[in-house]
Design a protein around this motif. Structure first.
Motif, PDB file in Angstrom:
ATOM      1  N   LEU A 158       8.831 -10.880  37.599  1.00  0.00           N
ATOM      2  CA  LEU A 158       7.737 -11.970  37.856  1.00  0.00           C
ATOM      3  C   LEU A 158       6.476 -11.439  37.983  1.00  0.00           C
ATOM      4  CD1 LEU A 158       9.130 -14.425  40.530  1.00  0.00           C
ATOM      5  CD2 LEU A 158       9.408 -14.497  38.015  1.00  0.00           C
ATOM      6  N   ALA A 159       5.528 -11.470  37.065  1.00  0.00           N
ATOM      7  CA  ALA A 159       4.160 -11.103  37.115  1.00  0.00           C
ATOM      8  C   ALA A 159       3.052 -12.270  37.494  1.00  0.00           C
ATOM      9  CB  ALA A 159       3.751 -10.472  35.819  1.00  0.00           C
ATOM     10  N   TRP A 160       2.896 -12.662  38.905  1.00  0.00           N
ATOM     11  CA  TRP A 160       2.455 -13.656  39.273  1.00  0.00           C
ATOM     12  C   TRP A 160       1.229 -13.168  40.038  1.00  0.00           C
ATOM     13  CZ3 TRP A 160       6.611 -17.729  41.027  1.00  0.00           C
ATOM     14  CH2 TRP A 160       6.970 -18.162  40.050  1.00  0.00           C
TER      15      TRP A 160
ATOM     16  N   ILE B   6       6.798 -11.342  53.359  1.00  0.00           N
ATOM     17  CA  ILE B   6       5.781 -11.153  52.558  1.00  0.00           C
ATOM     18  C   ILE B   6       6.060 -11.886  51.254  1.00  0.00           C
ATOM     19  CG2 ILE B   6       3.847 -10.067  51.571  1.00  0.00           C
ATOM     20  CD1 ILE B   6       4.210  -7.894  53.755  1.00  0.00           C
ATOM     21  N   ASP B   7       7.170 -11.084  50.686  1.00  0.00           N
ATOM     22  CA  ASP B   7       7.359 -11.339  49.338  1.00  0.00           C
ATOM     23  C   ASP B   7       8.047 -12.899  49.271  1.00  0.00           C
ATOM     24  OD1 ASP B   7      10.151 -11.105  50.039  1.00  0.00           O
ATOM     25  OD2 ASP B   7      10.300  -9.121  48.826  1.00  0.00           O
ATOM     26  N   GLY B   8       7.753 -13.621  48.047  1.00  0.00           N
ATOM     27  CA  GLY B   8       8.533 -14.723  47.853  1.00  0.00           C
ATOM     28  C   GLY B   8       7.668 -16.012  48.659  1.00  0.00           C
TER      29      GLY B   8
ATOM     30  N   LYS C 278      -1.714  -7.223  37.155  1.00  0.00           N
ATOM     31  CA  LYS C 278      -0.853  -7.824  37.997  1.00  0.00           C
ATOM     32  C   LYS C 278      -0.343  -6.730  38.962  1.00  0.00           C
ATOM     33  CE  LYS C 278      -0.709 -11.975  36.142  1.00  0.00           C
ATOM     34  NZ  LYS C 278      -1.001 -13.135  36.835  1.00  0.00           N
ATOM     35  N   SER C 279       0.009  -7.089  40.161  1.00  0.00           N
ATOM     36  CA  SER C 279       0.191  -6.451  41.432  1.00  0.00           C
ATOM     37  C   SER C 279       1.400  -6.795  42.023  1.00  0.00           C
ATOM     38  CB  SER C 279      -0.813  -6.146  42.321  1.00  0.00           C
ATOM     39  OG  SER C 279      -1.134  -7.477  42.972  1.00  0.00           O
ATOM     40  N   TRP C 280       2.071  -5.681  42.359  1.00  0.00           N
ATOM     41  CA  TRP C 280       3.342  -5.868  43.300  1.00  0.00           C
ATOM     42  C   TRP C 280       4.544  -6.597  42.565  1.00  0.00           C
ATOM     43  CZ3 TRP C 280       2.299  -2.966  47.081  1.00  0.00           C
ATOM     44  CH2 TRP C 280       1.212  -2.989  47.791  1.00  0.00           C
ATOM     45  N   VAL C 281       4.860  -6.172  41.357  1.00  0.00           N
ATOM     46  CA  VAL C 281       5.548  -6.515  40.537  1.00  0.00           C
ATOM     47  C   VAL C 281       6.842  -6.087  40.482  1.00  0.00           C
ATOM     48  CG1 VAL C 281       6.244  -7.463  38.184  1.00  0.00           C
ATOM     49  CG2 VAL C 281       4.051  -7.073  38.828  1.00  0.00           C
ATOM     50  N   ALA C 282       8.004  -6.679  41.522  1.00  0.00           N
ATOM     51  CA  ALA C 282       9.322  -6.226  41.651  1.00  0.00           C
ATOM     52  C   ALA C 282      10.008  -6.096  40.508  1.00  0.00           C
ATOM     53  CB  ALA C 282       9.951  -6.774  42.767  1.00  0.00           C
TER      54      ALA C 282
END
Ligand SMILES: Cc1cc2nc3c(=O)[nH]c(=O)nc-3n(C[C@H](O)[C@H](O)[C@H](O)COP(=O)(O)OP(=O)(O)OC[C@H]3O[C@@H](n4cnc5c(N)ncnc54)[C@H](O)[C@@H]3O)c2cc1C
Length: 397
Positions: A138-140, A378-380, A169-173
């Motif tokens: 997910l690149a949000w 933090i995530d989600g 995009k940042s922090w893309v898991a």
């Protein structure tokens, strides 16, 4: 009927004959396709590893049996299992420590494509997810847009081919191993909050650059993704143009999976308890955690059964997430405390020296779990946002 296949994770289930038959079928399937010889301790938090031959064989068996995506609509491969069976399935696979299919694709992107995608999009993307051939990310988020996605600045400008995407995009898991991404980009004018759209795209397209970030657990599970004039066809647009924020606001109703975590946590708590013998303080803390897990299980079951009745209470979903976060983080702390100096912060050093990991085989998994668990608040969506949601729906703020 009482049942206790695994006495260490005991639970009494009143099953109908049909459900008991289903359970026997599930157990036989798991034993056949995920036999004890390939089982190993699995983390609670989702790692970004590449599946090995045993995992791939399991995924193939799931797809062949039609059990890869139970919660999807039946026309796309779903099983129509009622809540009790979805729970039994989650519980049995957790007890066997069986691997999960790509959570991003199976739990979120797939259901969104089922709900919003054109027939062409469904034909193009769904089989790859169902058959574990394609992984998604997910690149949000962006450096200036995390909790508040209305600040997304990545642009999707009309082009001869369809759209041209430009932004960071940042922090893309999971981006490093993903074949495809669901990207949020601005199709309307900035800086209005509206005007965002969702795009389905191949990570291998020219102009997509994935820059992995090494995190504290030693993995490169996160990445910055640079989109440098990426041309996508008009058919990459998922759902209404300029309508992504409305879609995200009603995400809960669009059929994402209900992650059932309690059975997997029970496996870890049992392991912890067995190590607490002789350590009264640890045993007491493990018992307190067990009670928390039982509370989580009750909440997860309640949400599952409400789903069967076509009801969804957003506040309960937020409460479940907060409780999951609390339990996962507490479990991580206790596991690392129990490991003592076998909780290896830098296992690579031992591997470089050809020594291999020392201590128990679960030491590496548990330290990584503890570190990754920190990011669950933090995530989600951060815990503060989930609390806002509870306040918004229950207290009307
Ligand atoms: C491990 C990890 C994995 C991630 N994976 C992905 C991914 O795959 N794809 C993706 O797009 N993003 C991903 N993210 C990004 C994640 O979604 C954002 O970090 C998150 O939404 C928070 O945004 P932010 O970091 O910009 O913090 P901010 O939004 O700037 O928040 C900073 C602080 O302010 C608080 N805050 C913000 N707004 C409010 C409010 N309205 N009320 C009360 N408090 C508030 C927050 O709770 C937080 O404590 C990931 C992040 C992490 C850490």
């Amino acid at each position: 009927m009482p049942e206790s296949r695994n006495p260490s994770v005991a639970m009494h289930l009143d099953l109908s004959d049909a459900d008991a038959e289903f359970l026997a079928d599930v157990r036989a399937f798991i034993t056949r396709h995920w036999p004890p010889s390939v089982r190993r301790p699995r983390p609670v938090t989702a790692p970004d590893g590449v599946p090995g031959p045993a995992e791939n064989a399991w995924f193939r068996a799931l797809a062949a049996r039609g059990w890869a995506v139970p919660h999807w609509p039946p026309e796309h491969g779903g099983t129509c299992w009622p809540a009790a069976r979805r729970y039994l399935w989650a519980r049995e696979t957790a007890l066997a420590e069986a691997p999960d299919l790509d959570p991003c694709g199976v739990q979120l992107v797939g259901p969104l494509i089922c709900a919003l995608g054109s027939i062409q999009q469904q034909r193009r993307w769904l089989p790859g997810i169902r058959e574990a051939r394609a992984r998604w990310c997910l690149a949000w988020s962006e450096p200036e847009a995390g909790s508040d996605l209305s600040r997304v600045a990545t642009r999707a400008e009309p082009s001869a081919a369809g759209y041209r995407l430009t932004g960071m995009k940042s922090w893309v898991a999971g981006a490093r191993h993903a074949g495809a991404m669901l990207c949020l980009a601005r199709t309307g004018g900035a800086p209005e909050p509206a005007g965002l759209s969702l795009f389905l795209l191949d990570v291998s397209l020219p102009g997509v650059r994935v820059e992995p970030i090494v995190t504290l657990d030693g993995s490169a599970g996160l990445a910055n993704v640079d989109l440098d004039g990426v041309d996508v066809p008009a058919a990459a647009l998922l759902g209404p143009r300029d309508g992504a924020l409305e879609v995200l606001a009603r995400l809960d109703q669009l059929g994402p999976a209900e992650p059932v975590l309690a059975p997997r946590l029970q496996v870890h708590v049992e392991r912890l308890k067995s190590r607490a013998a002789g350590d009264q303080d640890l045993a007491r803390q493990a018992a307190a955690l067990e009670v928390e897990v039982a509370g989580l299980e009750a909440l997860e079951l309640r949400i599952l059964s409400q789903q069967d009745e076509g009801r969804r209470v957003p506040a309960l979903v937020a409460m479940r997430r907060l409780r999951q976060v609390r339990v996962v983080q507490r479990l991580g702390e206790l596991q690392v405390a129990a490991l003592g100096h076998y909780a290896l912060p830098f296992p690579d050093v031992l591997l470089i020296d050809n020594e291999g990991p020392i201590g128990h085989d679960y030491a590496l998994v548990e330290l990584a779990d503890m570190l990754r668990g920190r990011s669950w608040s933090i995530d989600g969506g951060t815990s503060e946002l989930h609390k806002n949601r509870i306040a918004g729906t229950i207290l009307g703020f």
